[in-house]
Scaffold this motif. Structure first.
Motif, PDB file in Angstrom:
ATOM      1  N   GLU A 222       0.810  -1.213   0.000  1.00 49.13           N
ATOM      2  CA  GLU A 222       0.000   0.000   0.000  1.00 49.13           C
ATOM      3  C   GLU A 222       0.841   1.259   0.000  1.00 49.13           C
ATOM      4  OE1 GLU A 222      -2.402  -0.341   3.412  1.00 49.13           O
ATOM      5  OE2 GLU A 222      -3.365  -2.205   2.802  1.00 49.13           O
ATOM      6  N   LYS A 223       2.166   1.115  -0.050  1.00 44.78           N
ATOM      7  CA  LYS A 223       3.083   2.235   0.108  1.00 44.78           C
ATOM      8  C   LYS A 223       3.376   2.852  -1.258  1.00 44.78           C
ATOM      9  CE  LYS A 223       7.682   2.781   2.169  1.00 44.78           C
ATOM     10  NZ  LYS A 223       7.604   4.002   2.812  1.00 44.78           N
ATOM     11  N   THR A 224       2.640   3.854  -1.616  1.00 44.44           N
ATOM     12  CA  THR A 224       2.796   4.453  -2.931  1.00 44.44           C
ATOM     13  C   THR A 224       3.341   5.867  -2.861  1.00 44.44           C
ATOM     14  OG1 THR A 224       0.491   5.194  -2.867  1.00 44.44           O
ATOM     15  CG2 THR A 224       0.944   3.051  -3.912  1.00 44.44           C
ATOM     16  N   SER A 225       3.103   6.570  -1.782  1.00 41.88           N
ATOM     17  CA  SER A 225       3.617   7.928  -1.642  1.00 41.88           C
ATOM     18  C   SER A 225       3.782   8.242  -0.171  1.00 41.88           C
ATOM     19  CB  SER A 225       2.660   8.948  -2.292  1.00 41.88           C
ATOM     20  OG  SER A 225       1.395   8.916  -1.655  1.00 41.88           O
ATOM     21  N   PHE A 226       4.650   9.208   0.103  1.00 41.72           N
ATOM     22  CA  PHE A 226       4.930   9.559   1.484  1.00 41.72           C
ATOM     23  C   PHE A 226       3.749  10.280   2.108  1.00 41.72           C
ATOM     24  CE2 PHE A 226       6.511  12.782   4.502  1.00 41.72           C
ATOM     25  CZ  PHE A 226       6.962  11.923   5.485  1.00 41.72           C
ATOM     26  N   GLN A 227       3.419   9.898   3.350  1.00 46.62           N
ATOM     27  CA  GLN A 227       2.345  10.520   4.112  1.00 46.62           C
ATOM     28  C   GLN A 227       2.915  11.125   5.387  1.00 46.62           C
ATOM     29  OE1 GLN A 227      -0.796  10.582   2.889  1.00 46.62           O
ATOM     30  NE2 GLN A 227      -0.162   9.374   1.096  1.00 46.62           N
ATOM     31  N   LEU A 228       2.385  12.276   5.796  1.00 48.29           N
ATOM     32  CA  LEU A 228       2.856  12.903   7.028  1.00 48.29           C
ATOM     33  C   LEU A 228       2.646  12.013   8.238  1.00 48.29           C
ATOM     34  CD1 LEU A 228       1.782  16.641   6.619  1.00 48.29           C
ATOM     35  CD2 LEU A 228       4.103  15.705   6.589  1.00 48.29           C
ATOM     36  N   SER A 229       1.630  11.154   8.170  1.00 48.56           N
ATOM     37  CA  SER A 229       1.378  10.238   9.281  1.00 48.56           C
ATOM     38  C   SER A 229       2.554   9.294   9.492  1.00 48.56           C
ATOM     39  CB  SER A 229       0.105   9.425   9.024  1.00 48.56           C
ATOM     40  OG  SER A 229       0.220   8.669   7.825  1.00 48.56           O
ATOM     41  N   GLU A 230       3.301   9.009   8.424  1.00 50.66           N
ATOM     42  CA  GLU A 230       4.475   8.155   8.551  1.00 50.66           C
ATOM     43  C   GLU A 230       5.559   8.856   9.364  1.00 50.66           C
ATOM     44  OE1 GLU A 230       5.559   7.279   4.563  1.00 50.66           O
ATOM     45  OE2 GLU A 230       3.981   5.788   4.273  1.00 50.66           O
ATOM     46  N   LEU A 231       5.704  10.165   9.168  1.00 52.76           N
ATOM     47  CA  LEU A 231       6.688  10.922   9.937  1.00 52.76           C
ATOM     48  C   LEU A 231       6.309  10.916  11.414  1.00 52.76           C
ATOM     49  CD1 LEU A 231       9.244  12.605   9.757  1.00 52.76           C
ATOM     50  CD2 LEU A 231       7.820  14.631   9.410  1.00 52.76           C
ATOM     51  N   ARG A 232       5.015  11.086  11.690  1.00 58.90           N
ATOM     52  CA  ARG A 232       4.562  11.038  13.085  1.00 58.90           C
ATOM     53  C   ARG A 232       4.830   9.666  13.692  1.00 58.90           C
ATOM     54  NH1 ARG A 232       0.340   9.256  16.125  1.00 58.90           N
ATOM     55  NH2 ARG A 232      -0.260  10.555  17.901  1.00 58.90           N
ATOM     56  N   GLU A 233       4.650   8.620  12.892  1.00 56.57           N
ATOM     57  CA  GLU A 233       4.812   7.258  13.390  1.00 56.57           C
ATOM     58  C   GLU A 233       6.205   7.007  13.959  1.00 56.57           C
ATOM     59  OE1 GLU A 233       3.629   3.121  13.927  1.00 56.57           O
ATOM     60  OE2 GLU A 233       2.547   5.026  13.711  1.00 56.57           O
ATOM     61  N   VAL A 234       7.224   7.575  13.321  1.00 61.47           N
ATOM     62  CA  VAL A 234       8.590   7.296  13.777  1.00 61.47           C
ATOM     63  C   VAL A 234       9.027   8.223  14.908  1.00 61.47           C
ATOM     64  CG1 VAL A 234       9.292   6.315  11.565  1.00 61.47           C
ATOM     65  CG2 VAL A 234       9.619   8.762  11.981  1.00 61.47           C
ATOM     66  N   PHE A 235       8.128   9.126  15.350  1.00 64.70           N
ATOM     67  CA  PHE A 235       8.470  10.025  16.455  1.00 64.70           C
ATOM     68  C   PHE A 235       7.689   9.745  17.737  1.00 64.70           C
ATOM     69  CE2 PHE A 235      10.400  12.957  13.308  1.00 64.70           C
ATOM     70  CZ  PHE A 235      11.550  13.285  14.004  1.00 64.70           C
ATOM     71  N   VAL A 236       6.659   8.913  17.707  1.00 66.97           N
ATOM     72  CA  VAL A 236       5.787   8.795  18.878  1.00 66.97           C
ATOM     73  C   VAL A 236       6.098   7.596  19.764  1.00 66.97           C
ATOM     74  CG1 VAL A 236       3.894   9.981  17.714  1.00 66.97           C
ATOM     75  CG2 VAL A 236       4.004   7.483  17.641  1.00 66.97           C
ATOM     76  N   HIS A 237       7.020   6.754  19.366  1.00 68.53           N
ATOM     77  CA  HIS A 237       7.260   5.535  20.130  1.00 68.53           C
ATOM     78  C   HIS A 237       8.440   5.674  21.090  1.00 68.53           C
ATOM     79  CE1 HIS A 237       4.332   3.117  17.933  1.00 68.53           C
ATOM     80  NE2 HIS A 237       4.754   3.716  16.840  1.00 68.53           N
ATOM     81  N   ARG A 238       8.199   5.276  22.319  1.00 67.70           N
ATOM     82  CA  ARG A 238       9.230   5.330  23.355  1.00 67.70           C
ATOM     83  C   ARG A 238      10.465   4.529  22.949  1.00 67.70           C
ATOM     84  NH1 ARG A 238      10.204   1.544  26.969  1.00 67.70           N
ATOM     85  NH2 ARG A 238       8.166   0.589  26.626  1.00 67.70           N
ATOM     86  N   LYS A 239      10.267   3.346  22.403  1.00 73.27           N
ATOM     87  CA  LYS A 239      11.397   2.505  22.021  1.00 73.27           C
ATOM     88  C   LYS A 239      12.294   3.201  21.006  1.00 73.27           C
ATOM     89  CE  LYS A 239       9.121  -1.960  22.681  1.00 73.27           C
ATOM     90  NZ  LYS A 239      10.032  -2.406  23.751  1.00 73.27           N
ATOM     91  N   LEU A 240      11.670   3.836  20.016  1.00 72.18           N
ATOM     92  CA  LEU A 240      12.460   4.515  18.999  1.00 72.18           C
ATOM     93  C   LEU A 240      13.201   5.703  19.589  1.00 72.18           C
ATOM     94  CD1 LEU A 240      10.125   4.334  15.855  1.00 72.18           C
ATOM     95  CD2 LEU A 240      12.018   2.841  16.510  1.00 72.18           C
ATOM     96  N   TRP A 241      12.565   6.422  20.509  1.00 77.62           N
ATOM     97  CA  TRP A 241      13.269   7.525  21.162  1.00 77.62           C
ATOM     98  C   TRP A 241      14.443   7.008  21.993  1.00 77.62           C
ATOM     99  CZ3 TRP A 241      13.828  12.389  20.294  1.00 77.62           C
ATOM    100  CH2 TRP A 241      12.837  13.081  19.608  1.00 77.62           C
ATOM    101  N   GLY A 242      14.313   5.788  22.503  1.00 79.40           N
ATOM    102  CA  GLY A 242      15.421   5.200  23.233  1.00 79.40           C
ATOM    103  C   GLY A 242      16.662   5.030  22.372  1.00 79.40           C
TER     104      GLY A 242
END
Length: 436
Positions: A222-242
């Motif tokens: 389903e990945k055809t174009s970049f969505q702003l929601s994808e940018l939010r996804e990589v910023f909201v998770h505690r594990k990723l911030w770790g």
């Protein structure tokens, strides 16, 4: 160690391509430090102006990590990498043809722009070509290229400059990258497009968690174009911030060795330039062995059924703790002990440098490139923050506060992996994994 039961080992050829590319990448980052004195003399640059040239790369490189990660998600590595190599190599070459401060700053900044997608692309390639149980080893091998480049390429670059001048140094460096771009285009293929890879090897990669082909990944269809929601996804998770915060702390120690370390030895510890140059190679060699040890040991533990928390996080936690030993150099005047503490700290930095494996383990499958871009962006900010912070800390001529600062950052990185990353489960595949 990396092992294989397949009839072909084409993934190791791919790893060799990445390794050489990383060495060239760091050659084009570090050649400016070799040429700096000659450039300053010929162009009559002040220390402040030279500092602006140094910082130009780090600023654009950091700021463009997120766009670079997005580009890595959507562009094919066979096309993307040769284009990047040609562009940053041309910028390197052109440094040998200009004679103004503005042009040098602009070219250094452009190298940062064109190198920005490189590490997210490296991580994406390894995620595609290697099963999970070999991934830390693969990351350790190509990451070791940066330490090899810094430890062994400097004498080579000095020799080139001695024969061809600083302009010749940049021209030759640029030509090397352009030639390598052609080799990459001829040699690299995605796993399913590689003509000589065996089906057995493909099955091993895929069954081991390698993402052979984005088009086959159910989520990525389903990945055809970049969505702003994808940018939010990589910023909201505690594990990723770790891992983001951990990478910034890891980068702080690395940048100290890349920038202030020679000054520390010569001006604060009173060593002559030639002796300091020899001694300065020891911590880089220690880091080289550290990253290889961490990668191969981590994969060995995975193959023996040890938990990911121990096999993956263990080397990083131990490495971060060892990195705090840099503070020990504040309590001795012995050159041997000073180098021991610094080498031990950088060995620890090497152990922790398999941190890229956590991007492939924790990031959403469809956003590995973007998450890698954010990871490298925040880590890259250390190249902007740390040299400046150390400059203020040592302005009275005492380096002790700087070593406390760097050691403190290492301890903060230890805490980040211990408390924020937690259990190693891909975000979105466990409950209560987000900050928001």
């Amino acid at each position: 160690m990396i092992s294989s039961t397949t009839s072909t080992g084409k993934r190791y050829n791919i790893l060799a391509l990445i390794f050489v590319t990383v060495v060239i990448n760091y050659m084009d980052r570090s050649n400016i430090s070799v040429a700096a004195a000659a450039i300053s003399e010929e162009l009559e640059l002040t220390k402040v102006q030279l500092g602006l040239i140094f910082s130009a790369f780090g600023l654009t490189y950091s700021l463009l990590q997120i766009p670079g990660g997005i580009l890595a998600d959507y562009a094919r590595p066979r096309i993307l990498y040769p284009v990047l190599l040609v562009l940053w190599s041309l910028a390197t070459l052109l440094q040998g043809l200009v004679s103004s401060l503005a042009a040098l700053i602009g070219l250094r900044a452009s190298i940062g722009v064109f190198e920005a997608p490189s590490y997210p692309t490296n991580n994406k390639i390894v995620t595609s070509w290697f099963p999970e149980r070999e991934r830390a080893s693969a990351i350790a091998v190509y990451t070791s290229g940066q330490f090899i480049g810094l430890a062994f390429l400097t004498p080579v670059l000095v020799t080139i400059q001695a024969y061809f001048g600083w302009r010749g140094l940049f021209i030759i460096s640029g030509l090397v990258g352009i030639v390598w771009a052609a080799i990459w285009w001829l040699a690299y293929r995605d796993p399913r497009e590689h003509e000589s890879v065996s089906q057995e090897e493909l099955d091993l990669i895929e069954s081991g968690g390698g993402i052979l082909d984005e088009r086959r990944d159910e989520v990525s269809k389903e990945k055809t174009s970049f969505q702003l929601s994808e940018l939010r996804e990589v910023f909201v998770h505690r594990k990723l911030w770790g891992i983001y915060l951990g990478q910034f702390c890891l980068g702080s120690l690395f940048i100290f060795f890349l920038t202030w370390f020679p000054t520390y030895l010569v001006e604060f510890r009173g060593l002559d330039f030639i002796k300091s140059g020899f001694l300065a190679s020891i911590p880089f060699l220690a880091a080289f062995f550290g990253v290889l040890l961490a990668g191969f040991l981590s994969d060995l533990l995975v193959r023996r059924g040890v938990s990911k928390e121990a096999s993956r996080k263990g080397p990083i936690l131990i490495g971060m703790l060892l990195s705090t030993s840099i503070i020990g150099a504040n309590y001795t005047d012995s050159t041997a002990w000073i180098i021991f503490f610094l080498a031990l700290a950088f060995f620890g930095n090497g152990l922790a440098s398999i941190s890229w494996v956590f991007v492939s383990l924790l990031a959403p499958r469809r956003l590995i490139g973007l998450a890698g871009g954010v990871f490298n962006f925040i880590g890259g900010l250390a190249a902007v923050v740390t040299p400046t912070a150390i400059g203020y800390l040592v302005q009275d001529g005492d380096f002790a506060p700087a070593l406390f600062f760097v050691g403190g950052m290492a301890f903060l990185g230890f805490c980040s992996y211990l408390f924020l990353v937690g259990k190693i489960v891909r975000v979105g595949e466990e409950e209560h994994s987000s900050l928001l």
